[in-house]
Write a protein that holds these residues in place. Structure first.
Motif, PDB file in Angstrom:
ATOM      1  N   PRO A 166       0.800  -1.225   0.000  1.00 19.69           N
ATOM      2  CA  PRO A 166       0.000   0.000   0.000  1.00 19.69           C
ATOM      3  C   PRO A 166       0.830   1.271   0.000  1.00 19.69           C
ATOM      4  N   ASP A 167       2.108   1.178   0.377  1.00 21.62           N
ATOM      5  CA  ASP A 167       2.918   2.387   0.507  1.00 21.62           C
ATOM      6  C   ASP A 167       3.809   2.657  -0.703  1.00 21.62           C
ATOM      7  N   GLU A 168       3.632   1.931  -1.815  1.00 21.27           N
ATOM      8  CA  GLU A 168       4.463   2.194  -2.989  1.00 21.27           C
ATOM      9  C   GLU A 168       3.725   1.833  -4.267  1.00 21.27           C
ATOM     10  N   PRO A 169       4.057   2.502  -5.370  1.00 20.21           N
ATOM     11  CA  PRO A 169       3.463   2.160  -6.664  1.00 20.21           C
ATOM     12  C   PRO A 169       3.884   0.753  -7.083  1.00 20.21           C
ATOM     13  N   TYR A 170       3.027   0.072  -7.817  1.00 20.41           N
ATOM     14  CA  TYR A 170       3.346  -1.305  -8.171  1.00 20.41           C
ATOM     15  C   TYR A 170       4.518  -1.397  -9.158  1.00 20.41           C
ATOM     16  N   THR A 171       4.726  -0.363  -9.953  1.00 19.65           N
ATOM     17  CA  THR A 171       5.887  -0.385 -10.845  1.00 19.65           C
ATOM     18  C   THR A 171       7.190  -0.380 -10.046  1.00 19.65           C
ATOM     19  N   THR A 172       7.200   0.280  -8.901  1.00 24.31           N
ATOM     20  CA  THR A 172       8.363   0.236  -8.020  1.00 24.31           C
ATOM     21  C   THR A 172       8.558  -1.173  -7.464  1.00 24.31           C
ATOM     22  N   THR A 173       7.441  -1.810  -7.087  1.00 26.39           N
ATOM     23  CA  THR A 173       7.500  -3.187  -6.606  1.00 26.39           C
ATOM     24  C   THR A 173       8.077  -4.106  -7.669  1.00 26.39           C
ATOM     25  N   CYS A 223      -5.736   4.734 -12.308  1.00 25.92           N
ATOM     26  CA  CYS A 223      -5.410   5.021 -10.913  1.00 25.92           C
ATOM     27  C   CYS A 223      -5.031   6.483 -10.769  1.00 25.92           C
ATOM     28  N   SER A 224      -4.927   6.941  -9.558  1.00 26.42           N
ATOM     29  CA  SER A 224      -4.597   8.322  -9.287  1.00 26.42           C
ATOM     30  C   SER A 224      -3.106   8.539  -9.437  1.00 26.42           C
ATOM     31  N   THR A 225      -2.673   9.800  -9.281  1.00 28.16           N
ATOM     32  CA  THR A 225      -1.251  10.111  -9.390  1.00 28.16           C
ATOM     33  C   THR A 225      -0.438   9.432  -8.308  1.00 28.16           C
ATOM     34  N   ALA A 226      -1.090   8.952  -7.253  1.00 29.13           N
ATOM     35  CA  ALA A 226      -0.366   8.226  -6.204  1.00 29.13           C
ATOM     36  C   ALA A 226       0.197   6.907  -6.709  1.00 29.13           C
ATOM     37  N   CYS A 227      -0.312   6.428  -7.859  1.00 24.34           N
ATOM     38  CA  CYS A 227       0.169   5.171  -8.405  1.00 24.34           C
ATOM     39  C   CYS A 227       1.442   5.335  -9.212  1.00 24.34           C
ATOM     40  N   ARG A 228       1.872   6.586  -9.432  1.00 23.97           N
ATOM     41  CA  ARG A 228       3.028   6.807 -10.278  1.00 23.97           C
ATOM     42  C   ARG A 228       4.284   6.299  -9.585  1.00 23.97           C
ATOM     43  N   PRO A 229       5.220   5.700 -10.369  1.00 17.03           N
ATOM     44  CA  PRO A 229       6.421   5.118  -9.757  1.00 17.03           C
ATOM     45  C   PRO A 229       7.354   6.174  -9.225  1.00 17.03           C
ATOM     46  N   GLN A 230       8.253   5.770  -8.351  1.00 14.34           N
ATOM     47  CA  GLN A 230       9.240   6.680  -7.816  1.00 14.34           C
ATOM     48  C   GLN A 230      10.250   7.039  -8.889  1.00 14.34           C
ATOM     49  N   ARG A 260      13.227  -1.033 -17.075  1.00  8.29           N
ATOM     50  CA  ARG A 260      12.754   0.261 -16.574  1.00  8.29           C
ATOM     51  C   ARG A 260      11.944   0.992 -17.642  1.00  8.29           C
ATOM     52  N   ASP A 261      12.390   0.905 -18.886  1.00  7.21           N
ATOM     53  CA  ASP A 261      11.620   1.514 -19.973  1.00  7.21           C
ATOM     54  C   ASP A 261      10.238   0.877 -20.080  1.00  7.21           C
ATOM     55  N   PHE A 262      10.204  -0.432 -19.912  1.00  9.45           N
ATOM     56  CA  PHE A 262       8.921  -1.123 -19.973  1.00  9.45           C
ATOM     57  C   PHE A 262       8.009  -0.684 -18.827  1.00  9.45           C
ATOM     58  N   LEU A 263       8.577  -0.483 -17.640  1.00 11.22           N
ATOM     59  CA  LEU A 263       7.760  -0.038 -16.512  1.00 11.22           C
ATOM     60  C   LEU A 263       7.164   1.340 -16.763  1.00 11.22           C
ATOM     61  N   GLU A 264       7.880   2.190 -17.478  1.00 15.66           N
ATOM     62  CA  GLU A 264       7.321   3.492 -17.846  1.00 15.66           C
ATOM     63  C   GLU A 264       6.106   3.299 -18.743  1.00 15.66           C
ATOM     64  N   ALA A 265       6.176   2.312 -19.670  1.00 13.98           N
ATOM     65  CA  ALA A 265       5.038   2.031 -20.537  1.00 13.98           C
ATOM     66  C   ALA A 265       3.861   1.488 -19.726  1.00 13.98           C
ATOM     67  N   VAL A 266       4.142   0.641 -18.737  1.00 13.06           N
ATOM     68  CA  VAL A 266       3.084   0.127 -17.865  1.00 13.06           C
ATOM     69  C   VAL A 266       2.425   1.272 -17.106  1.00 13.06           C
ATOM     70  N   GLU A 267       3.243   2.199 -16.662  1.00 12.46           N
ATOM     71  CA  GLU A 267       2.700   3.374 -15.971  1.00 12.46           C
ATOM     72  C   GLU A 267       1.746   4.140 -16.880  1.00 12.46           C
ATOM     73  N   ASP A 268       2.153   4.319 -18.131  1.00 11.65           N
ATOM     74  CA  ASP A 268       1.287   5.032 -19.070  1.00 11.65           C
ATOM     75  C   ASP A 268      -0.006   4.261 -19.322  1.00 11.65           C
ATOM     76  N   LEU A 269       0.091   2.946 -19.449  1.00  6.98           N
ATOM     77  CA  LEU A 269      -1.091   2.126 -19.699  1.00  6.98           C
ATOM     78  C   LEU A 269      -2.064   2.163 -18.525  1.00  6.98           C
ATOM     79  N   SER A 270      -1.526   2.341 -17.326  1.00  9.48           N
ATOM     80  CA  SER A 270      -2.381   2.320 -16.137  1.00  9.48           C
ATOM     81  C   SER A 270      -2.808   3.703 -15.689  1.00  9.48           C
ATOM     82  N   SER A 271      -2.334   4.755 -16.372  1.00  8.21           N
ATOM     83  CA  SER A 271      -2.569   6.125 -15.889  1.00  8.21           C
ATOM     84  C   SER A 271      -4.044   6.478 -15.861  1.00  8.21           C
ATOM     85  N   GLY A 272      -4.819   5.841 -16.701  1.00  7.99           N
ATOM     86  CA  GLY A 272      -6.245   6.129 -16.704  1.00  7.99           C
ATOM     87  C   GLY A 272      -7.020   5.320 -15.694  1.00  7.99           C
TER      88      GLY A 272
END
Length: 210
Positions: A78-85, A187-194, A173-185
């Motif tokens: 709960p305390d970190e974005p899943y892309t960080t995990t 979740c909230s900005t709290a889901c963004r990776p570190q 890491r590049d792929f995780l950025e793409a996952v972040e973009d795919l999930s941006s719609g």
């Protein structure tokens, strides 16, 4: 009358055999395992039946350890974005903790070893889909589990073939950025990776030893 099976001794021997196989590879003879456990090949046969039964048990024990260890790493927090995990899990899987498992199960690609676990390739894929789906649900995209798993497996094959840790780390890491973009719609900005996942590569490279 023969001696009755002693489950506690069998379990101790199995753990010792798994330790040896993870450190040195799966042997094709019983002698290395007998030496590692301080017993004899005859006693190993007594407890496990046949050489192949013992090797299958060793593979199963090592596989369970891998699932327990890396299944926990893939669990959403709960305390970190899943892309960080995912990034931390990748570093562990490709680092010293994960290498013994990659070496051991890489042996199962060879035709002779496939006989020990004929459906391993299927099992090795489906085992990870559940944990990834659960984790990706935290960013609203459990449907990405197959894609994430395919990328991880592909990069692991690349790393095994080339040994290029820096390049494969960067690709993940590049792929995780793409996952972040795919999930941006979803979740909230709290889901963004570190920062070290999406932009700064210095911290991650240091953590992974590259």
């Amino acid at each position: 009358m023969g001696r009755r099976p002693q489950p506690h001794i069998k379990e101790r021997l199995l753990d010792a055999c798994a330790d040896h196989a993870l450190a040195h590879g799966l042997p094709d003879r019983l002698e290395p395992l007998a030496t590692a456990t301080g017993t004899s090949a005859r006693m190993l046969i007594y407890h496990f039946g046949t050489r192949d039964d013992l090797l299958r048990a060793v593979l199963g024990r090592a596989r369970q350890r891998q699932l327990d260890t890396f299944g926990d790493l893939l669990r959403a927090r709960p305390d970190e974005p899943y892309t960080t995990t995912l990034n931390r899990a990748w570093i562990s899987i490709t680092g010293p903790d994960g290498q013994p498992y990659l070496r051991m199960f890489g042996q199962l690609r060879e035709s002779a070893e496939q006989q020990l676990w004929p459906n391993f390739r299927r099992t090795a894929t489906t085992d990870w889909l559940g944990p990834l789906e659960d984790g990706l649900r935290s960013i609203g995209r459990p449907d990405l589990a197959t894609l994430v798993l395919a990328v991880i497996r592909g990069l692991l094959m690349d790393l095994d073939a080339t040994g290029d840790t820096t390049r494969t780390d960067r690709a993940f890491r590049d792929f995780l950025e793409a996952v972040e973009d795919l999930s941006s719609g979803h979740c909230s900005t709290a889901c963004r990776p570190q920062e070290h996942v999406s932009g700064d590569t210095t911290g991650t490279d240091t953590a992974s030893g590259t």
